[in-house]
Design a protein around this motif. Structure first.
Motif, PDB file in Angstrom:
ATOM      1  N   GLU A   1       0.834  -1.194   0.000  1.00 18.19           N
ATOM      2  CA  GLU A   1       0.000   0.000   0.000  1.00 18.19           C
ATOM      3  C   GLU A   1       0.874   1.250   0.000  1.00 18.19           C
ATOM      4  OE1 GLU A   1      -4.055   0.411   1.937  1.00 18.19           O
ATOM      5  OE2 GLU A   1      -2.669   1.087   3.503  1.00 18.19           O
ATOM      6  N   THR A   2       0.508   2.209  -0.828  1.00 24.08           N
ATOM      7  CA  THR A   2       1.249   3.465  -0.927  1.00 24.08           C
ATOM      8  C   THR A   2       0.308   4.605  -0.573  1.00 24.08           C
ATOM      9  OG1 THR A   2       2.563   2.515  -2.714  1.00 24.08           O
ATOM     10  CG2 THR A   2       2.660   4.895  -2.444  1.00 24.08           C
ATOM     11  N   LEU A   3       0.736   5.432   0.376  1.00 20.88           N
ATOM     12  CA  LEU A   3      -0.073   6.566   0.839  1.00 20.88           C
ATOM     13  C   LEU A   3       0.636   7.875   0.507  1.00 20.88           C
ATOM     14  CD1 LEU A   3      -0.629   5.085   4.378  1.00 20.88           C
ATOM     15  CD2 LEU A   3      -2.360   5.177   2.604  1.00 20.88           C
TER      16      LEU A   3
ATOM     17  N   ASN B   1       1.658   8.383  -6.818  1.00 20.30           N
ATOM     18  CA  ASN B   1       0.747   7.324  -7.258  1.00 20.30           C
ATOM     19  C   ASN B   1       0.223   6.548  -6.056  1.00 20.30           C
ATOM     20  OD1 ASN B   1       1.152   7.818 -10.076  1.00 20.30           O
ATOM     21  ND2 ASN B   1       3.157   6.849  -9.876  1.00 20.30           N
ATOM     22  N   PRO B   2      -0.651   7.156  -5.267  1.00 22.64           N
ATOM     23  CA  PRO B   2      -1.139   6.452  -4.078  1.00 22.64           C
ATOM     24  C   PRO B   2      -2.072   5.303  -4.458  1.00 22.64           C
ATOM     25  CG  PRO B   2      -2.347   8.487  -4.362  1.00 22.64           C
ATOM     26  CD  PRO B   2      -1.257   8.473  -5.401  1.00 22.64           C
TER      27      PRO B   2
ATOM     28  N   ASN C   1       6.373   2.740   6.819  1.00 23.32           N
ATOM     29  CA  ASN C   1       6.963   4.072   6.981  1.00 23.32           C
ATOM     30  C   ASN C   1       5.875   5.096   6.675  1.00 23.32           C
ATOM     31  OD1 ASN C   1       6.859   4.429   4.195  1.00 23.32           O
ATOM     32  ND2 ASN C   1       9.052   4.147   3.879  1.00 23.32           N
ATOM     33  N   SER C   2       6.213   6.337   6.486  1.00 20.57           N
ATOM     34  CA  SER C   2       5.197   7.378   6.329  1.00 20.57           C
ATOM     35  C   SER C   2       4.394   7.263   5.030  1.00 20.57           C
ATOM     36  CB  SER C   2       5.841   8.758   6.426  1.00 20.57           C
ATOM     37  OG  SER C   2       6.788   8.918   5.389  1.00 20.57           O
ATOM     38  N   THR C   3       4.935   6.600   4.013  1.00 16.94           N
ATOM     39  CA  THR C   3       4.210   6.501   2.742  1.00 16.94           C
ATOM     40  C   THR C   3       3.950   5.077   2.267  1.00 16.94           C
ATOM     41  OG1 THR C   3       6.280   6.676   1.491  1.00 16.94           O
ATOM     42  CG2 THR C   3       5.058   8.730   1.895  1.00 16.94           C
TER      43      THR C   3
END
Length: 185
Positions: A47-49, A53-54, A170-172
């Protein structure tokens, strides 16, 4: 008069025979259940936040003052997900499907999510099949369990559970390892 009573009697008998003759008819077939299958799956949920490209984005958020919420993520935040499922935890590992669905942060004093996610497999033995998960997910815990409530394709009538383990955060980026046990027909 006697003729009228006789005619009424004959009509009553005929109508009762019609009702008996016109009952619903159905042929009962024997039930032959399919054998139950148990399938174990292992994959990684990437998962990318908050990047260019979230794969998970906030689509709604309650207007609650921050002092009423002890969590770093606001209560009642709704996310839409479209995350890749991969064979390994590496960024370049093979994609085997995707997870699409919704997650809402539902804990006022904890970071608990209630999630509905459909895990669709796009390659390999289970190509075209999917699993549905609808469960509480205490996302701050390193290891947790969620419920498999259904499926399609080769996972029709699925039930089971998935054991999740936080692999990297991590944060993203978030990478969770999934070990899924599915009971299906």
């Amino acid at each position: 008069m006697r003729g009228t009573l006789m005619l009424i009697w004959i009509l009553i008998v005929c109508l009762s025979l019609v009702a008996v003759q016109c009952q619903y008819y159905s042929k009962s077939l024997p039930y032959h259940p399919k054998p139950v299958k148990v399938t174990h799956l292992h994959f990684f949920f990437h998962e990318t936040l908050g990047s260019e490209n979230p794969t998970a984005v906030v689509i709604a958020q309650a207007n609650i003052p921050s002092n009423h919420n002890n969590s770093s993520v606001p209560f009642a935040t709704l996310y839409a997900l479209d995350d890749p499922l991969k064979i390994g935890p590496e960024h370049d590992s093979e994609v085997i499907g995707n997870a699409q669905g919704l997650a809402v942060l539902a804990g006022t004093n904890t970071t608990d999510a209630v999630m509905y996610v459909d895990f669709a497999f796009t390659t390999g033995k289970f190509n075209g099949s999917s699993l549905s998960i609808f469960s509480r997910n205490p996302i701050r815990e390193v290891e947790r369990e969620v419920a498999v409530i259904g499926g399609r394709g080769q996972f029709k009538m699925a039930t089971g559970f998935a054991l999740l383990k936080a692999y990297f955060i991590n944060s993203t980026n978030v990478i969770n390892e999934y070990n899924v046990t599915v009971i299906h027909y």
